[in-house]
Scaffold this active site. Structure first.
Site, mmCIF file in Angstrom:
data_model
loop_
_atom_site.group_PDB
_atom_site.id
_atom_site.type_symbol
_atom_site.label_atom_id
_atom_site.label_comp_id
_atom_site.label_asym_id
_atom_site.label_seq_id
_atom_site.Cartn_x
_atom_site.Cartn_y
_atom_site.Cartn_z
ATOM 1 N N CYS A 154 0.256 -1.030 -0.280
ATOM 2 C CA CYS A 154 0.251 0.010 0.494
ATOM 3 C C CYS A 154 0.592 1.517 -0.166
ATOM 4 O O CYS A 154 0.764 2.136 -0.378
ATOM 5 C CB CYS A 154 -1.164 -0.141 1.224
ATOM 6 S SG CYS A 154 -0.278 0.060 2.829
ATOM 7 N N HIS A 173 -2.278 1.823 7.733
ATOM 8 C CA HIS A 173 -2.396 1.703 6.113
ATOM 9 C C HIS A 173 -1.881 3.292 5.497
ATOM 10 O O HIS A 173 -2.118 4.781 6.266
ATOM 11 C CB HIS A 173 -3.587 1.537 6.171
ATOM 12 C CG HIS A 173 -4.857 1.890 4.198
ATOM 13 N ND1 HIS A 173 -3.753 0.660 3.290
ATOM 14 C CD2 HIS A 173 -5.828 2.229 3.759
ATOM 15 C CE1 HIS A 173 -3.984 0.945 2.404
ATOM 16 N NE2 HIS A 173 -4.988 1.812 2.282
#
EC number: 3.4.19.12
Length: 310
Positions: A90, A167
């Site tokens: 990510c 994230h």
């Protein structure tokens, strides 16, 4: 989401991100860590192409769609948006979400990324995510900035409920709209009209609203801005001190990135062996162990004493 498939975790670090994109062929772009959520601070390092935001991920964030803004399922076809189909990718995916959507007149992404963007043009988000995950070039460059770990294979380890999960997402203006690009969402998230000049003023409140959803004591956030190489800006304005600082920063980044490629477990082991051998030879080993245990007990007692009472 699939297992990591050979992708390793990398740090949210300006030096890591800058040298990562340079190794992918991007020119005259660097990342700067932002220490405050002030639009004026962001403007000082303009032009800004977008920002990367790291936060602690809550499993429920995507269960009901975006927590802020609106899913834009009719986003421009040329806009690069990829679903995250694999773990640990990510950070690089968020970086590419900024660079591959930047004005080509402002940002030279280089031949390799330009070819990748053209190849995936028109792909649905899931296939774009698969194409990114399966790119040997992007994966190898990404992995070259992961920390060496002799104990855990980050490429195969699965996260557990006890792990803190983090994230990366991107915020960038595309076609006059401020977009949040999160590979775990089904589409880009629109936060309303936004020109390039308005980006600094409009992105900060969006990020602040996300932060405000967490407990007041939560501080584990990180914000990186993708900006023009600040050495270019220093030359343009004739600021020799700024140029010297930026050159020194690059040297420090290079050293830190080189250290990331090595683990020092073997060195530490040999060093401890030498210390123990020296203590045994001098006959001070037993006293050394007793002193160490006593010091640890004192630290534990002091820590327990400082804990707040219920």
């Amino acid at each position: 989401m699939a297992e990591s498939g050979g992708w390793h975790t990398i740090e949210s670090d300006a030096g890591v991100f800058t040298y990562l994109i340079e190794n992918l062929g991007v020119e005259n772009v660097q990342f700067e860590e932002l220490m405050t959520l002030e639009a004026d601070d962001l403007k000082q390092i303009s032009p800004i192409y977008g920002v990367i935001f790291l936060f602690k991920y809550n499993q429920g964030d995507t269960s009901q769609g975006p927590i802020d803004g609106q899913l834009d399922r009719n986003a421009p076809n040329h806009m690069f948006f990829a679903n995250q189909t694999i773990q640990n990718a990510c950070a690089t995916q968020a970086i590419l979400s900024v660079l591959l959507n930047a004005d080509k007149e402002q940002v030279d992404i280089g031949g390799s990324l330009r070819e990748f963007k053209e190849f995936t043009d028109g792909f649905p988000p899931d296939l774009r995510g698969e194409a990114l995950s399966n790119s040997d070039l992007i994966r190898d460059v990404h992995n070259s900035f992961s920390r060496s770990n002799p104990f855990v294979d980050e490429g195969t380890r699965k996260a557990t409920e006890e792990d803190d999960l983090y994230h990366f997402i991107a915020y960038t203006p595309v076609n006059g709209v401020l977009y949040e690009i999160d590979g775990l969402q089904p589409a880009p998230i629109s936060h309303g009209p936004c020109t390039q000049d308005e980006f600094c003023d409009k992105v900060i409140p969006v990020i602040q609203r996300r932060i405000n959803r967490y407990n007041a004591g939560e501080i584990r956030f990180n914000l990186m801005a993708a900006v023009q190489d600040l050495r270019i800006k220093a030359v343009e304005i004739g600021d020799e001190q700024m140029l010297a600082r930026e050159e020194q920063k690059r040297k420090e980044w290079e050293t830190e990135n080189e250290l990331r490629r090595h683990n020092f477990v073997g060195f530490t082991y040999e060093l401890l062996k030498g210390v123990v051998k020296e203590k045994v030879r001098d006959g001070t080993y037993d006293d050394w162990i007793k002193q160490t245990k006593a010091a640890n007990l004192q630290k534990a007692a002091a820590a327990k004493k400082s804990e707040p009472e219920d």
